[in-house]
Design a protein around this motif. Structure first.
Motif, PDB file in Angstrom:
ATOM      1  N   GLN A  22       8.054  30.742 -55.477  1.00  0.00           N
ATOM      2  CA  GLN A  22       9.199  31.948 -55.516  1.00  0.00           C
ATOM      3  C   GLN A  22      10.000  31.280 -54.609  1.00  0.00           C
ATOM      4  N   ALA A  23       9.779  30.907 -53.208  1.00  0.00           N
ATOM      5  CA  ALA A  23      10.672  30.416 -52.230  1.00  0.00           C
ATOM      6  C   ALA A  23      11.240  29.161 -52.862  1.00  0.00           C
ATOM      7  N   ARG A  24      10.525  28.304 -53.189  1.00  0.00           N
ATOM      8  CA  ARG A  24      11.365  27.115 -53.864  1.00  0.00           C
ATOM      9  C   ARG A  24      12.106  27.542 -54.902  1.00  0.00           C
ATOM     10  N   LEU A  25      11.881  28.374 -56.004  1.00  0.00           N
ATOM     11  CA  LEU A  25      12.933  28.849 -56.726  1.00  0.00           C
ATOM     12  C   LEU A  25      14.110  29.252 -56.514  1.00  0.00           C
ATOM     13  N   ALA A  26      14.146  30.236 -55.384  1.00  0.00           N
ATOM     14  CA  ALA A  26      15.164  30.891 -54.662  1.00  0.00           C
ATOM     15  C   ALA A  26      15.875  29.750 -54.051  1.00  0.00           C
ATOM     16  N   GLU A  27      15.245  28.885 -53.370  1.00  0.00           N
ATOM     17  CA  GLU A  27      16.232  27.884 -52.633  1.00  0.00           C
ATOM     18  C   GLU A  27      16.914  26.956 -53.516  1.00  0.00           C
ATOM     19  N   THR A  28      16.281  26.496 -54.785  1.00  0.00           N
ATOM     20  CA  THR A  28      16.847  25.784 -55.773  1.00  0.00           C
ATOM     21  C   THR A  28      18.099  26.638 -56.373  1.00  0.00           C
ATOM     22  N   GLU A  29      17.742  27.782 -56.516  1.00  0.00           N
ATOM     23  CA  GLU A  29      18.982  28.589 -57.102  1.00  0.00           C
ATOM     24  C   GLU A  29      20.015  28.743 -56.148  1.00  0.00           C
TER      25      GLU A  29
ATOM     26  N   MET B 288      -1.817  33.821 -55.023  1.00  0.00           N
ATOM     27  CA  MET B 288      -0.890  34.614 -54.836  1.00  0.00           C
ATOM     28  C   MET B 288      -0.022  33.709 -53.641  1.00  0.00           C
ATOM     29  N   GLU B 289      -0.770  32.811 -52.744  1.00  0.00           N
ATOM     30  CA  GLU B 289      -0.010  31.825 -51.857  1.00  0.00           C
ATOM     31  C   GLU B 289       1.081  30.901 -52.659  1.00  0.00           C
ATOM     32  N   LYS B 290       0.393  30.249 -53.680  1.00  0.00           N
ATOM     33  CA  LYS B 290       1.038  29.428 -54.384  1.00  0.00           C
ATOM     34  C   LYS B 290       2.105  30.015 -55.099  1.00  0.00           C
ATOM     35  N   PHE B 291       2.246  31.248 -55.698  1.00  0.00           N
ATOM     36  CA  PHE B 291       2.968  31.980 -56.310  1.00  0.00           C
ATOM     37  C   PHE B 291       4.339  32.210 -55.221  1.00  0.00           C
ATOM     38  N   GLY B 292       3.664  32.698 -54.161  1.00  0.00           N
ATOM     39  CA  GLY B 292       4.833  32.817 -52.908  1.00  0.00           C
ATOM     40  C   GLY B 292       5.414  31.543 -52.793  1.00  0.00           C
TER      41      GLY B 292
END
Length: 502
Positions: free
Chosen positions: A145-152, A138-142
């Protein structure tokens, strides 16, 4: 041999039990165990409507009790549920993360089958109490998700237009008129065709139109058609399906049209598009939908196209090199961007703005030009327009030592004759500081001779070679690049560097 008491337990499970009897006994036990251990259970019928929900599940998602969800479609209660997919496919989903509000539920989904094997519904269990065992996951998933949002966010910022119409510097009559036309075009959502010589600021105006339009919050994506190899243009514009051709990515690749969805796509040098691709572009513009290369699926679009060219498209249409129907589709709003020589009174303001920008980018102090240097700039023909002017000022910034740059120094950079009030040649030329004592005077030491920097001589020779190749090939840049022994992209770069229009 008969069965002993040891062969029978309190639940009725005995050795050699038939599959039917085993299922009738084991399934209730399994369901009761899962329902007790999980954080919630929900069941749907063949139409994916809720037939049962545990009160524990209902409380978790904010309902008074499970009965209030009965009869409703599963997505109306749990928008991210995939129980309908399980019903349709008959395949279980044994472990998944289902978003709900700010949380993610760890869930498992299994199909329900009748005695004849037909799927009659599906069960979903929330394994939320098991999430602590999945904490590293779950921590890795989080983090992902944060890196994906930042990249977007970074991609969205990279696709934003930087310039506004106000960045088109100039107060001359022609500059004022083109800005007025651009502001008017921004209020409409029609296709725009910008035509003008290279380096006049067509992309700047395209960005300005986008930023003033209702699409300003959407992406601005630019493609230079002349810089993309012919065999890659279709994939670049329309995207590709996984493995569409040899060497293609295994994953689908979005084309520029889809990247610009909801915003503006700027197609520079549209006149370089081949006839077969002109047909496909016309279809996309008319239908507002795109079919990626190697795919049979059509995807809807909402894209405004702004095209630009420095060639006479009407003449190209007459010659058969450009489709008439595509020209009419692009030429809905037509704006002619004036050449720099048509607005000489804007040169001083342009020079000031460009020098400030060059200094900011280089970290140096802004270069100052003497009045005779500014007057010299205003007299030039500028075949490469503002881009050529900027190139000259960048070279001047690098070569200037201190104090305002005068007309004589600027004339040397331009490769023209020195102004009438230039300093004597013996002072201007570092190689002519004194007469040569030897009687064998060499050509480069003759008194009064002006020495041109090697870089300028090479640049002039390269420009001459480029022009000669274009003339010999009738303006065909692809053939000219081949004759010169350089790539097509390399030729475009050199043409741009030297301010050479077609």
């Amino acid at each position: 041999m008969g069965l002993s008491a040891a062969d029978l337990d309190e639940n009725g499970l005995k050795i050699g039990i038939s599959p039917e009897h085993f299922r009738s006994v084991a399934m209730p036990l399994l369901f009761d165990h899962l329902n007790a251990q999980c954080e919630g259970t929900v069941a749907v019928n063949r139409e994916a409507r809720i037939v049962w929900m545990s009160d524990k599940y209902a409380s978790k998602i904010g309902l008074a009790d499970g009965r209030s969800a009965l009869g409703r479609e599963i997505e109306a209660v749990l928008p991210s549920s995939r129980l309908r997919e399980v019903v349709d496919s008959g395949q279980p989903s044994l472990l998944d993360l289902m978003p709900f509000g700010d949380e993610h539920f760890v869930v498992t989904r299994i199909p329900l089958r009748a005695d004849d094997g037909q799927v009659v519904g599906a069960l979903g269990f929330v394994l939320f109490d098991r999430a602590r065992h999945l904490k590293p996951l779950m921590e890795k998933f989080g983090r992902l998700q944060a890196r994906l949002a930042e990249t977007e966010r970074a991609l969205l910022q990279a696709r934003r237009a930087r310039y506004t119409i106000a960045n088109f510097i100039g107060t001359s009559a022609v500059a004022t008129e083109i800005k007025r036309q651009a502001r008017r075009a921004a209020q409409l959502d029609a296709t725009v065709l910008l035509h003008g010589e290279t380096g006049t600021g067509k992309e700047l105006l395209a960005q300005g139109i986008h930023n003033l339009s209702a699409r300003a919050d959407g992406p601005f994506v630019a493609v230079n058609m002349a810089a993309v190899p012919d065999n890659l243009v279709e994939a670049e514009l329309f995207g590709t399906a996984p493995g569409a051709f040899t060497g293609a990515d295994r994953k689908a690749r979005l084309g520029k049209f889809e990247l610009a969805n909801g915003g503006t796509l700027f197609l520079d040098e549209i006149g370089d598009l081949s006839l077969p691709l002109q047909v496909k572009l016309l279809r996309v513009l008319q239908e507002q939908q795109v079919e990626p290369l190697g795919s049979n699926q059509v995807r809807p679009l909402d894209v405004r196209v702004i095209a630009a060219t420095h060639v006479d498209l009407e003449a190209r249409v007459a010659e058969g090199g450009f489709r008439a129907d595509l020209f009419y589709r692009l030429n809905v709003l037509s704006l002619r961007v004036p050449a720099l020589r048509e607005r000489r009174e804007d040169v001083r303001a342009l020079v000031e703005a460009l020098l400030d920008d060059i200094a900011a980018r280089s970290g140096q102090r802004p270069l100052e030009l003497a009045d005779d240097a500014l007057a010299l700039l205003a007299e030039q023909a500028w075949p490469g327009n503002v881009r050529q002017l900027r190139n000259l000022l960048e070279r001047a910034q690098l070569s200037a030592e201190r104090g305002p740059l005068d007309g004589a120094a600027l004339a040397a950079l331009l490769g023209t004759a020195e102004p009438a009030l230039a300093v004597p040649a013996a002072v201007a030329s570092p190689r002519a500081v004194a007469p040569v004592a030897s009687s064998e005077a060499t050509p480069d030491t003759l008194p009064g001779e002006r020495v041109v920097p090697l870089a300028d001589s090479l640049a002039r020779a390269e420009r001459t070679a480029l022009l000669a190749a274009l003339r010999a090939c009738g303006g065909n840049r692809r053939l000219a690049a081949s004759r010169l022994g350089i790539s097509r992209a390399g030729l475009y770069a050199k043409l741009q560097q030297h301010g050479i229009a077609r």
